[in-house]
Design an enzyme around this catalytic site. Structure first.
Site, short mmCIF file in Angstrom:
data_model
loop_
_atom_site.label_atom_id
_atom_site.label_comp_id
_atom_site.label_asym_id
_atom_site.label_seq_id
_atom_site.Cartn_x
_atom_site.Cartn_y
_atom_site.Cartn_z
N HIS A 135 0.87 -1.17 0.00
CA HIS A 135 0.00 0.00 0.00
C HIS A 135 0.92 1.23 0.00
O HIS A 135 2.02 1.18 0.55
CB HIS A 135 -0.84 -0.05 1.28
N ASP B 94 3.25 -4.53 8.02
CA ASP B 94 2.00 -3.78 7.85
C ASP B 94 0.86 -4.79 7.99
O ASP B 94 0.61 -5.59 7.09
CB ASP B 94 2.01 -3.12 6.46
N LYS C 89 -10.27 -0.50 10.49
CA LYS C 89 -10.39 -1.70 9.65
C LYS C 89 -10.69 -2.93 10.51
O LYS C 89 -10.81 -4.04 10.00
CB LYS C 89 -9.11 -1.92 8.84
N GLN D 164 -4.34 -5.28 7.03
CA GLN D 164 -5.35 -6.21 6.48
C GLN D 164 -5.22 -7.59 7.09
O GLN D 164 -5.73 -8.56 6.52
CB GLN D 164 -5.20 -6.29 4.95
N CYS E 132 -4.70 2.39 -3.74
CA CYS E 132 -3.46 2.92 -3.16
C CYS E 132 -2.31 1.92 -3.30
O CYS E 132 -1.49 1.77 -2.39
CB CYS E 132 -3.62 3.27 -1.67
N1 PMP Z 1 -1.64 -0.70 4.64
C1 PMP Z 1 -2.59 -1.46 4.12
C2 PMP Z 1 -2.25 -2.87 3.69
C3 PMP Z 1 -3.88 -0.95 3.98
O1 PMP Z 1 -4.84 -1.71 3.44
C4 PMP Z 1 -4.15 0.37 4.40
C5 PMP Z 1 -5.54 0.98 4.25
N2 PMP Z 1 -6.17 0.73 3.05
C6 PMP Z 1 -3.12 1.11 4.97
C7 PMP Z 1 -1.88 0.54 5.07
C8 PMP Z 1 -3.33 2.51 5.46
O2 PMP Z 1 -4.22 2.53 6.51
P1 PMP Z 1 -4.79 3.92 7.07
O3 PMP Z 1 -5.31 4.67 5.89
O4 PMP Z 1 -5.87 3.49 8.01
O5 PMP Z 1 -3.66 4.59 7.76
#
Ligand code: PMP
Length: 409
Positions: free
Chosen positions: A124, A201, A227, A204, A365
């Protein structure tokens, strides 16, 4: 799944019973954010109704109560992740902030020109851009683990990239696009055998399967409250205690000091050293309520139910002619990304929406991953504990309609 009372769970989430465009809502955008159970909504209301106050600095009853609830929330997260100590849990505003904290704290102290940070092609943007910024500031080099056909990161590919110059390996546990689950324990073991730290990270991951930082032995792990059925604006950075003393604070301000003069500041001990300013107190409390809710059901039971729904979705989607699924069926959590031949992903999303089916479209993203596949975006259906096979059927019927409306043949 006998023990898993899906009707009861769905009733716990008030938003799910609404209709959109006169159709029942099939919410399949959980990788973007999850809905909140009544107990989380109640915890937020209750906090503002009975407790609201600033923490750690008041001498009065409400401040004591708020501080107690905030620190209890930290302990709840600690047990949820099986961290060795509560100090290893730092509250942030989300995964993005957690990763930026590590990237920001590594600048200057740990990274010199020519040093290397390793990430992967499936990250991401929030596990990519902070490292680009760090590299720009320090003259370090960003190296990328390429993707294999099976889509999971390969240990051989990582081993090839590790060098004397490696400062950190930062990889996702579960891809937010593909649902692919990486062999994190083996990646950490490999990295540690070369003396290199690993940031995971887990944005997910934590909502879909048990995650045990003690067992993984990772150095850092980040996730977002929203999430995992809690409110927005709250997240967690787990950092192994050995790092907490050595990495400098990233942000300065109130709440993170022991004493301050114009010339010099003595920082508070971790985790407060990393929590400058008034934190999201209600958010932390909502996160603890969400974790309590998950634990009242059982993360293993949630995982088993979700695996059933996701496998069903994979088979159902595979049966549609002209539909391409990205990533492999095995070892997948949470999300499936796909495209329909001759159909723009955004157009498909709009039609599905009119049928009450909420999915996400676009690059999610994760543009480098799109570049790997040579595509401009995907349709992503992502599930949470409350989704059903019936909702998958509605997605399937919706996609058939999209094909009938938009495909040339
Ligand atoms: N890493 C991953 C794998 C994600 O899916 C996301 C959110 N889509 C993020 C980081 C960023 O999370 P946040 O926008 O809640 O900071």
């Amino acid at each position: 799944n006998q023990d898993f009372n899906i009707e009861k769970i769905r009733q716990d989430f008030p938003i799910l019973s609404q209709q959109v465009y006169g159709k029942p809502l099939a919410y399949l955008d959980n990788a973007a954010t999850t809905q909140k159970p009544r107990s989380v909504l109640d915890a937020i209301t209750d906090y503002y109704t009975t407790t609201n106050s600033n923490i750690h600095r008041g001498t009065h009853a409400l401040s004591e109560k708020a501080s107690g609830a905030y620190e209890t929330a930290r302990k709840t997260v600690r047990h949820f992740l099986n961290a060795d100590q509560p100090e290893e849990i730092i509250f942030t505003s989300g995964t993005t902030a957690s990763i930026n904290l590590v990237a920001g704290s590594f600048t200057d102290k740990f990274v010199s020109p020519g040093d290397e940070i390793i990430i992967s092609q499936m990250e991401h943007h929030s596990n990519l851009v902070p490292w680009q910024i760090l590299c720009k500031k320090t003259g370090a080099i960003l190296k990328t683990i390429p993707l294999q056909d099976s889509s999971a990161l390969s240990l051989n590919a990582i081993e090839e990239l590790i060098s004397d110059k490696t400062k950190l390996i930062a990889v996702t546990y579960v891809s937010n696009v593909l649902g692919t689950t990486n062999p994190i324990k083996r990646i950490v073991d490999l990295a540690h055998s070369h003396g290199k730290p690993v940031l995971v990270d887990a944005a997910q991951a934590v909502q879909h399967m048990p995650v045990d930082v003690h067992e993984l032995d990772c150095d850092f792990l980040a996730f977002s409250g929203h999430k995992i059925y809690a409110g927005t604006g709250i997240g967690v950075l787990y950092a192994k205690s050995k790092w907490l003393e050595s990495i400098p604070p990233w942000k300065g301000g109130g709440g993170m000091i022991n004493s301050v003069s114009i010339r010099k500041t003595f920082y508070a001990d971790p985790p407060l050293k990393f929590e400058a300013g008034t934190p999201n107190i209600a958010g932390a409390i909502s996160l603890a309520a969400a974790i309590d809710y998950i634990q009242s059901i059982g993360i293993e039971k949630i995982a088993a139910h979700e695996a059933e729904v996701l496998n069903y979705m994979h088979d159902k989607l595979s049966s549609l002619p002209g539909l391409t699924i990205y990533g492999s069926k095995s070892n997948r959590h949470g999300a499936i990304s796909f495209n329909l031949e001759d159909v723009d992903n955004y157009d498909a999303g709009l039609i599905l929406d009119k049928m009450g089916v909420a999915v996400r479209t676009g690059t999610h993203c994760a543009e480098p991953l799109m570049q790997h596949y040579g595509i401009t975006g995907t349709i992503r259906a992502s599930i949470g504990m409350y989704n059903t096979k019936e909702e998958v059927d509605r997605l399937y019927e919706g996609l058939k309609k999209v094909q009938a409306m938009l495909q040339l043949t």
